[in-house]
Design a protein around this motif. Structure first.
Motif, mmCIF file in Angstrom:
data_model
loop_
_atom_site.group_PDB
_atom_site.id
_atom_site.type_symbol
_atom_site.label_atom_id
_atom_site.label_comp_id
_atom_site.label_asym_id
_atom_site.label_seq_id
_atom_site.Cartn_x
_atom_site.Cartn_y
_atom_site.Cartn_z
ATOM 1 N N MET A 68 26.972 42.724 32.371
ATOM 2 C CA MET A 68 26.261 43.777 33.092
ATOM 3 C C MET A 68 26.955 45.127 33.000
ATOM 4 O O MET A 68 26.576 46.073 33.693
ATOM 5 N N GLY A 69 27.997 45.199 32.173
ATOM 6 C CA GLY A 69 28.667 46.473 31.948
ATOM 7 C C GLY A 69 29.818 46.757 32.869
ATOM 8 O O GLY A 69 30.347 47.869 32.883
ATOM 9 N N VAL A 70 30.241 45.777 33.669
ATOM 10 C CA VAL A 70 31.365 45.955 34.583
ATOM 11 C C VAL A 70 32.580 45.269 33.983
ATOM 12 O O VAL A 70 32.569 44.053 33.781
ATOM 13 N N THR A 71 33.620 46.057 33.698
ATOM 14 C CA THR A 71 34.823 45.508 33.082
ATOM 15 C C THR A 71 35.945 45.472 34.098
ATOM 16 O O THR A 71 36.319 46.498 34.672
ATOM 17 N N LEU A 72 36.472 44.285 34.344
ATOM 18 C CA LEU A 72 37.586 44.124 35.264
ATOM 19 C C LEU A 72 38.905 44.318 34.521
ATOM 20 O O LEU A 72 38.991 44.059 33.315
ATOM 21 N N PRO A 73 39.941 44.781 35.212
ATOM 22 C CA PRO A 73 41.256 44.929 34.573
ATOM 23 C C PRO A 73 41.748 43.583 34.038
ATOM 24 O O PRO A 73 41.446 42.535 34.604
ATOM 25 N N PRO A 74 42.486 43.584 32.932
ATOM 26 C CA PRO A 74 42.992 42.329 32.366
ATOM 27 C C PRO A 74 43.846 41.563 33.378
ATOM 28 O O PRO A 74 44.647 42.161 34.100
ATOM 29 N N GLY A 75 43.653 40.251 33.404
ATOM 30 C CA GLY A 75 44.426 39.398 34.301
ATOM 31 C C GLY A 75 43.907 39.338 35.719
ATOM 32 O O GLY A 75 44.484 38.635 36.549
ATOM 33 N N THR A 76 42.819 40.073 36.005
ATOM 34 C CA THR A 76 42.278 40.067 37.364
ATOM 35 C C THR A 76 41.416 38.828 37.582
ATOM 36 O O THR A 76 40.535 38.524 36.768
ATOM 37 N N ASP A 77 41.668 38.127 38.657
ATOM 38 C CA ASP A 77 40.888 36.920 38.998
ATOM 39 C C ASP A 77 40.019 37.242 40.211
ATOM 40 O O ASP A 77 40.526 37.357 41.325
ATOM 41 N N PRO A 78 38.717 37.419 40.012
ATOM 42 C CA PRO A 78 37.838 37.755 41.144
ATOM 43 C C PRO A 78 37.621 36.549 42.048
ATOM 44 O O PRO A 78 36.653 35.806 41.904
ATOM 45 N N LYS A 79 38.510 36.387 43.006
ATOM 46 C CA LYS A 79 38.416 35.240 43.907
ATOM 47 C C LYS A 79 37.443 35.563 45.040
ATOM 48 O O LYS A 79 37.846 35.969 46.130
ATOM 49 N N SER A 80 36.187 35.388 44.756
ATOM 50 C CA SER A 80 35.161 35.665 45.752
ATOM 51 C C SER A 80 34.716 34.367 46.409
ATOM 52 O O SER A 80 34.285 33.430 45.735
ATOM 53 N N LYS A 81 34.827 34.320 47.734
ATOM 54 C CA LYS A 81 34.388 33.140 48.474
ATOM 55 C C LYS A 81 32.883 33.112 48.681
ATOM 56 O O LYS A 81 32.370 32.169 49.279
ATOM 57 N N ASN A 82 32.209 34.155 48.220
ATOM 58 C CA ASN A 82 30.758 34.216 48.396
ATOM 59 C C ASN A 82 29.992 33.765 47.156
ATOM 60 O O ASN A 82 28.778 33.932 47.084
ATOM 61 N N VAL A 83 30.709 33.187 46.171
ATOM 62 C CA VAL A 83 30.094 32.764 44.911
ATOM 63 C C VAL A 83 30.434 31.293 44.679
ATOM 64 O O VAL A 83 31.549 30.854 44.977
ATOM 65 N N ALA A 84 29.472 30.544 44.132
ATOM 66 C CA ALA A 84 29.688 29.132 43.817
ATOM 67 C C ALA A 84 29.080 28.817 42.461
ATOM 68 O O ALA A 84 27.975 29.275 42.138
ATOM 69 N N ALA A 85 29.811 28.050 41.652
ATOM 70 C CA ALA A 85 29.277 27.572 40.372
ATOM 71 C C ALA A 85 28.406 26.347 40.638
ATOM 72 O O ALA A 85 28.780 25.454 41.400
#
Length: 364
Positions: A68-85
């Motif tokens: 979607m065009g959003v680039t996170l910094p290298p090594g960043t782990d988006p630990k979001s508790k509001n998302v589930a696989a």
């Protein structure tokens, strides 16, 4: 399960003695016309802190943001508790056309506590050939819920880690089937039976003319059909509404060892046999006796176990099965000796081993 429950099941089976005519559409299906299973991997967002803590969920979220065009910094782990696989699966019904919708089921893949209140974002659903046949997205309906206190106690009702989305997927591709292929169709019985196959063939030939249908085996009947789809559809409408009396099932006794459910078929017969029934109950109880020494004797307190053994044997009674005894007579005889369903299983197994039971004993 008690004897009363067993009698209710027996009465219901007794009513099944009267066999009524059934439609062909309830007994058979057209070969090649079936559902196709679809599966996909997606993310559920909008959870109230009940999402995953697993690493692959963070990787999936990072990949979605990158698309979607959003680039996170290298090594960043988006630990979001509001998302589930989640795994998304659905059944694509036959003759489904692009633009139509189907229901989908969403199940958690990680350690999410609940999917309640979440929304599935666009997820492609693939078939066994790897092709995309539908796209799923929407708000979930979760029947279960859970609550957790600060001390670690938790209450869960039903299953909050799975839910459904009614009309949650849009069909993108049509699956071809064998409905309009060739000059005949094949009807496959849901339960293979030579008698039912023969009667089904006779019913079609009697209505549409001799030679229209012919039995291939105990499960398949080949029926000549028009090639033109505009004629084949009303032809099959006529065929599937024809009625016949299906063949009666083979004599079986089905025992569910987990629930104690026992179902006895109406054609079960027993050869002449004598059965005795009795229970031997052995009860062992332990009572501890404490030996306390006198004061200032420098003795030690000793605990001595005292075992009491009690043996109780119930009165045994014997009953005799006459030749060709029927279902109701079997149950009546067993009830007279006061046998529980568990004892009935033992009696039936003994009769089978003795060669007196004229039925297949199935234990599931």
């Amino acid at each position: 399960m008690n004897i009363k429950t067993l009698l209710v099941a027996t009465i219901l089976l007794a009513f099944s003695t009267f066999s009524y005519a059934e439609r062909i559409k309830d007994l058979a299906s057209i070969a090649g016309v079936r559902n196709n299973q679809l599966v996909g991997y997606g993310l559920v967002v909008g959870l109230n802190g009940t999402g995953d803590k697993t690493k692959f969920t963070g990787q999936s979220l990072r990949s979605m943001l990158r698309e979607m065009g959003v680039t996170l910094p290298p090594g960043t782990d988006p630990k979001s508790k509001n998302v589930a696989a989640v795994a998304v699966h659905a059944d694509l019904t036959p003759f489904s056309k692009p633009g139509q919708t189907i229901d989908v089921t969403v199940s958690s893949l990680g350690d999410a506590k609940s999917l309640r209140g979440g929304s599935l974002i666009m997820t492609p659903l693939k078939g066994a050939d790897g092709q995309i046949y539908a796209m799923a997205q929407g708000n979930m309906v979760v029947g279960g819920f859970g609550a957790e206190a600060g001390d670690g106690s938790r209450v869960t009702v039903n299953i909050p880690s799975a839910g459904r989305i009614p009309n949650g997927a849009t069909v993108e591709r049509t699956v071809q089937n064998a409905f309009n292929v060739g000059d005949h169709i094949i009807l496959n019985l849901h339960q293979a039976d030579f008698t039912t196959a023969s009667r089904l063939t006779d019913s079609i030939n009697h209505t549409l003319g001799k030679g229209t249908a012919r039995s291939m085996d105990a499960a398949s009947i080949k029926v000549n059909a028009p090639r033109d789809p505009s004629q084949r559809v009303p032809f099959l409408s006529l065929v599937e509404n024809l009625q016949l009396k299906p063949g009666e099932a083979a004599a079986k006794i089905v025992v569910n060892s987990r629930t104690g459910t026992i179902v006895i078929g109406q054609h079960v017969r027993v050869s002449p046999a004598a059965v005795t029934h009795g229970n031997l109950s052995v009860t062992i109880t332990a009572n501890s006796e404490v030996s306390q020494p006198n004061a200032f004797s420098n003795g030690e307190t000793v605990i001595t176990p005292n075992f009491d053994v009690e043996i109780t044997e119930e009165d045994s009674r014997m009953f005799v099965f006459n030749p060709g005894v029927s279902l109701d007579e079997i149950v009546r005889a067993v009830n007279q000796v006061g046998a529980a369903p568990g004892d009935l299983v033992a009696i039936l197994e003994a009769l089978k081993q003795a060669g007196a039971l004229r039925a297949e004993l199935v234990i599931i």
